[in-house]
Motif scaffolding. Structure first.
Motif, PDB file in Angstrom:
ATOM      1  N   VAL A   7     -25.999  20.746  10.418  1.00 19.28           N
ATOM      2  CA  VAL A   7     -24.790  21.078  10.955  1.00 19.28           C
ATOM      3  C   VAL A   7     -24.537  22.402  11.212  1.00 19.28           C
ATOM      4  N   THR A   8     -25.447  23.204   9.589  1.00 14.70           N
ATOM      5  CA  THR A   8     -25.037  24.242   8.875  1.00 14.70           C
ATOM      6  C   THR A   8     -23.786  24.314   8.485  1.00 14.70           C
ATOM      7  N   CYS A   9     -23.597  25.499   7.325  1.00 13.07           N
ATOM      8  CA  CYS A   9     -22.588  25.609   6.475  1.00 13.07           C
ATOM      9  C   CYS A   9     -21.360  26.071   7.536  1.00 13.07           C
ATOM     10  N   ASP A  12     -20.003  23.931   9.524  1.00 14.56           N
ATOM     11  CA  ASP A  12     -19.082  22.619   8.604  1.00 14.56           C
ATOM     12  C   ASP A  12     -18.083  22.734   7.721  1.00 14.56           C
ATOM     13  N   THR A  13     -17.513  24.245   7.823  1.00 16.51           N
ATOM     14  CA  THR A  13     -16.302  24.588   7.509  1.00 16.51           C
ATOM     15  C   THR A  13     -15.478  25.270   8.416  1.00 16.51           C
ATOM     16  N   PHE A  14     -15.939  26.505   9.177  1.00 16.18           N
ATOM     17  CA  PHE A  14     -15.170  26.700  10.243  1.00 16.18           C
ATOM     18  C   PHE A  14     -15.124  26.401  11.817  1.00 16.18           C
ATOM     19  N   PRO A  16     -16.174  22.442  12.354  1.00 16.06           N
ATOM     20  CA  PRO A  16     -16.290  21.466  12.696  1.00 16.06           C
ATOM     21  C   PRO A  16     -16.516  20.640  14.029  1.00 16.06           C
ATOM     22  N   GLY A  19     -19.409  20.360  15.491  1.00 16.27           N
ATOM     23  CA  GLY A  19     -20.641  20.015  15.102  1.00 16.27           C
ATOM     24  C   GLY A  19     -20.618  18.215  16.007  1.00 16.27           C
ATOM     25  N   THR A  40     -27.472  21.720   2.737  1.00 13.79           N
ATOM     26  CA  THR A  40     -26.554  22.198   3.022  1.00 13.79           C
ATOM     27  C   THR A  40     -26.115  23.176   3.567  1.00 13.79           C
TER      28      THR A  40
ATOM     29  N   LEU B 430     -24.811  26.188  -2.695  1.00 14.67           N
ATOM     30  CA  LEU B 430     -25.947  25.590  -1.999  1.00 14.67           C
ATOM     31  C   LEU B 430     -26.826  25.102  -2.071  1.00 14.67           C
ATOM     32  N   TYR B 436     -21.380  21.979  -3.980  1.00 14.08           N
ATOM     33  CA  TYR B 436     -21.523  22.531  -2.171  1.00 14.08           C
ATOM     34  C   TYR B 436     -19.916  22.056  -1.530  1.00 14.08           C
ATOM     35  N   ARG B 444     -12.060  25.823   1.416  1.00 15.75           N
ATOM     36  CA  ARG B 444     -11.002  26.036   2.216  1.00 15.75           C
ATOM     37  C   ARG B 444      -9.162  25.930   2.557  1.00 15.75           C
ATOM     38  N   PRO B 475     -10.986  28.249   7.923  1.00 19.42           N
ATOM     39  CA  PRO B 475     -11.600  27.429   7.968  1.00 19.42           C
ATOM     40  C   PRO B 475     -10.411  26.088   8.454  1.00 19.42           C
ATOM     41  N   ALA B 476     -11.274  25.245   9.136  1.00 17.67           N
ATOM     42  CA  ALA B 476     -11.084  23.918   9.461  1.00 17.67           C
ATOM     43  C   ALA B 476     -10.205  23.037   8.379  1.00 17.67           C
ATOM     44  N   PHE B 480     -16.517  18.464   8.945  1.00 21.45           N
ATOM     45  CA  PHE B 480     -17.414  18.254   9.511  1.00 21.45           C
ATOM     46  C   PHE B 480     -17.600  16.535   9.334  1.00 21.45           C
ATOM     47  N   ARG B 481     -18.306  16.854   8.033  1.00 19.50           N
ATOM     48  CA  ARG B 481     -18.463  15.612   7.465  1.00 19.50           C
ATOM     49  C   ARG B 481     -17.470  14.676   7.524  1.00 19.50           C
TER      50      ARG B 481
END
Lengths: 262, 489
Positions: A7-9, A12-14, A16, A19, A40, B430, B436, B444, B475-476, B480-481
């Motif tokens: 998904v890449t970092c 994942d963060t900004f 999602p 993804g 990660t 990382l 991480y 976030r 950031p969201a 995603f996780r």
């Protein structure tokens, strides 16, 4: 087909949702998607800043994490290019990893590239429609930002070819399409005057197209360009092609700036 | 470089010498000034984009799909020559001497100039016409000639204008890319007593009449060299104005300043490189005048110099040659394609690089020539977009070389300590799945707290530079996780 998502970092963060869109589209096309949770970052920030020992560690980590995967797909050209262009250089003389590295590099694809070249997808046949109006056929002017790292992958117009398969998209090419948006990781932070001038040039070109949607398939470029458009007060939506396809196929609700689509 | 430039030099807006600023060089102030200069932004952007588009269209039209093969071949020719440079240098010296030329070897800029000054003194030369040469910019030759009473005139039109305007080249191929006709008109009125005109044709006529007389009276001709051919001991110079030919034909003595990396083995190899040079530099089929010169005038010949000297300049090149990781930078044939393709060059122009060579190739070789600690900005002020690598006719992997320079700056502790610590913290974060996730969670939360309406207008700490120029999308709320977990359950 079994596909693992990297998904890449940044995504994942900004982003999602990107993804999520990738997963939904791949599942829709019949892929069995998994997400190795130990992943990660590919190490690109470390490599580009010169921390090559750390980048090497992260590359090994990636190879370990995706060891069991048949195919790895990522929504970021830049991270994919890191793997394709530099992993070999980092690990070619490491007896434990050199061979595994080659295998990993071979099975890793950028999302649009995977859809077109491996899945041989035809979105027209899938009746993918992303335009306005009740049936999604009212054209929406859409332009596309070519991310620099696609060069390293030998990609040129894959995203445009996909856009052209989607109903209701009126694709308008961007001027100076191959000019970098000025992100470049630490470059944007360390040389804001230069980077800022580059991104202002880019959003000027976006404005000139008259498009209301900008397709941008790289987290870094997206942060930079949307950030600059927001500062300049430009009401243009930035989207990843995966989101457009997922929305166009009815796999996800339409999102962001609905007014442009009515 | 061990030489000291005590002579008057062109000054930039910041009062520092344009090409030889005091070291360590700080790029920021100049870059900012040039970015704020609307005139430069308009002209340089238009010119570089035009050249770059021209190159792409023309090479595609001529070579089609074989273009990349030709670049690979050209790169291999240059790399092979560099890998065996001692052999080809000897061959060149033998053949050049057989043809009657004299070959000198200069370890640095000071030595190169001293050899030329010696020749001028010995032969009592007083009037020099000079063809464009980046190596003589590197050695800063003209002021030294003038200091011993040799009148030295640049004859490439662009260089000539820069010389009379007390300016310095800002592009390898198009030295006055940063100037427009108004500046030229003003300089001609001031320095040549000409009538004010902005008509390019009239301006050219003024320059031509002025230069013609100088060519007639010159006894020393100085040229650079685009290539040296080992097989024949020849020098090749490519010009679009024919001034190179005048400089090397009319005067009694011809001195060619050439960097040792300019060697190619044979005429056949030369033909490959000539096929690429003009197309990549100016999108021309060939440079208008391509001269291959071997030795001075022979008995039966009407024109040509009585004496021909080669000054083979090292000036840091063998140091780069000794390093197998950086050696490929010496493949450069100075076509300027990477400058035209580079978005950083387009915005900042050549003078922001604070050195003779600008653009991506300059960002690589300047720190190698003059020390990483002196030019910390150059390898870092790049987005690594790869446009330069794609443009390069001899396939120098410029982004990779820039990354290697960053690596060496880091390991050589040229990079500031707090930056090194930041990278270390980032790497630790990382490398562990746990850190991480926890780190990501706090990052976030913090960024979302700072944001308003989905964007951060003013970010602290390491993100400060970002929000000077643009907002930072927040950031969201969840990564995603978290979605994946729900999706799978």
């Amino acid at each position: 087909m079994k596909v693992s998502l990297f998904v890449t970092c940044l995504t994942d963060t900004f982003y999602p949702r990107v993804g999520e869109a990738v997963v939904r589209v791949l599942e829709h096309l019949g892929c069995e998607v998994d997400f190795p949770a130990a992943q990660t970052c590919c190490g690109q920030p470390m490599f580009n800043t010169g921390c090559h020992a750390d980048a090497r560690d992260l590359a090994k980590r990636m190879i370990d994490v995706f060891e069991q995967s048949e195919i790895v797909v990522t929504p970021s050209g830049s991270c994919c290019a890191m793997i394709r262009d530099y992993y070999h250089e980092l690990l070619h003389d490491d007896p434990a990893y050199a061979e595994r590295c080659t295998k990993f590099v071979k099975k890793t694809y950028e999302f649009a590239e995977f859809l077109l070249n491996v899945m041989k997808v035809d979105l027209k046949r899938q009746k993918c429609k992303w335009g306005g109006g009740a049936d999604g056929n009212v054209p929406i002017k859409t332009t596309y930002h070519y991310s620099c790292h696609l060069r390293g992958l030998g990609m040129t117009n894959e995203a445009v070819r996909l856009l052209e398969q989607i109903g209701g998209i009126d694709y308008v090419p961007l001027n100076k399409t191959e000019q970098c948006c000025g992100f470049g990781g630490t470059f944007a932070v360390k040389y804001p005057e230069i980077s800022g001038s580059m991104v202002r040039d880019k959003i000027g070109c976006v404005k000139d197209t008259g498009a209301s949607v900008l397709v941008c398939n790289d987290g870094g470029c997206a942060l930079n360009i949307t950030g600059a458009m927001h500062r300049a007060g430009m009401p243009i939506t930035t989207k990843h092609i995966a989101e457009i396809i997922a929305e166009g196929l009815g796999l996800m609700p339409m999102e962001q700036r609905r007014e442009a689509r009515q | 470089m061990s030489d000291h430039h005590e002579h008057p030099v062109a000054l930039s807006k910041d009062g520092q010498s344009i090409l030889f600023p005091s070291l360590p060089y700080d790029m920021h102030a100049r870059a900012e000034a040039f970015i704020a200069d609307e005139h430069i932004q308009t002209y340089v952007n238009r010119a570089t984009l035009g050249r770059d588009n021209g190159r792409k269209a023309f090479t595609k039209q001529i070579f089609g799909d074989r273009h990349n093969d030709l670049r690979l071949l050209a790169g291999r020719i240059k790399q092979h020559t560099l890998d065996n440079l001692d052999y080809y240098l000897e061959q060149f010296i033998d053949n050049a001497e057989k043809s009657g030329a004299k070959v000198h070897f200069a370890a640095d800029a000071k030595e190169a100039n001293a050899i030329c000054l010696d020749i001028a003194r010995r032969e009592k030369l007083t009037a020099c016409v000079k063809s464009k040469s980046m190596v003589t910019e590197e050695t800063h030759l003209v002021p030294e000639l003038e200091a011993i009473g040799v009148e030295a005139l640049e004859t490439d039109l662009g260089e000539f204008i820069l010389q009379i305007d007390n300016d310095a080249p800002s592009h390898i191929v198009t030295p006055m890319i940063h100037k427009d006709k108004t500046a030229v008109a003003r300089a001609f009125v001031r320095e040549l007593g000409a009538e004010y005109t902005e008509d390019p044709k009239e301006l050219t006529t003024i320059a031509r009449n002025y230069l013609r007389d100088k060519f007639r009276r010159a006894d020393l001709g100085i040229s650079g060299g685009n290539f040296l051919v080992a097989e024949t001991g020849s020098v090749v110079i490519c010009t679009n104005e024919g001034n190179g030919r005048f400089c090397t034909t009319a005067p009694r003595v011809h001195v060619a300043f050439v960097g040792i990396e300019k060697l190619v083995p044979t005429q056949m190899h030369l033909s490959v490189l000539l096929k690429l040079l003009a197309k990549h530099a100016t999108a021309q089929p060939l440079t208008v005048y391509t001269h291959i010169m071997t030795g001075p005038k022979r008995a039966a010949e009407h024109d040509g110099p009585e004496q021909m000297h080669f000054i083979l300049v090292d000036n840091g090149r063998t140091k780069i040659l000794a390093d197998p990781e950086y050696r490929e930078a010496l493949r450069c044939i100075r076509c300027g394609a990477c400058l035209n393709a580079c978005p950083v060059y387009r915005k900042t122009t050549g003078h922001a690089y604070g050195a003779v060579y600008s653009g991506p190739i300059g960002a690589v070789i300047t720190p190698l020539f003059k020390g990483l600690e002196n030019y910390k900005d150059l390898p870092n002020a790049s987005s690594l977009c790869g446009a330069c690598y794609e443009a390069c006719p001899v396939k120098i992997n410029l982004p990779e070389l820039l990354i290697k320079l960053r690596r060496d700056m880091l390991s050589g502790r040229v990079t500031k300590w707090h930056e090194r610590i930041m990278y270390k913290i980032g790497a630790i974060g990382l490398k562990s799945r746990f850190i991480y996730r926890v780190g990501g969670f706090f990052q976030r939360k913090m960024l979302r707290m700072l944001s308003k309406g989905g964007y951060i207008r003013k970010a602290p700490g390491p993100f400060k530079g970002w929000t000077i120029e643009r907002d930072l999308p927040a950031p969201a709320a969840k990564d995603f996780r978290s979605w994946w977990k729900r999706h799978k359950s």
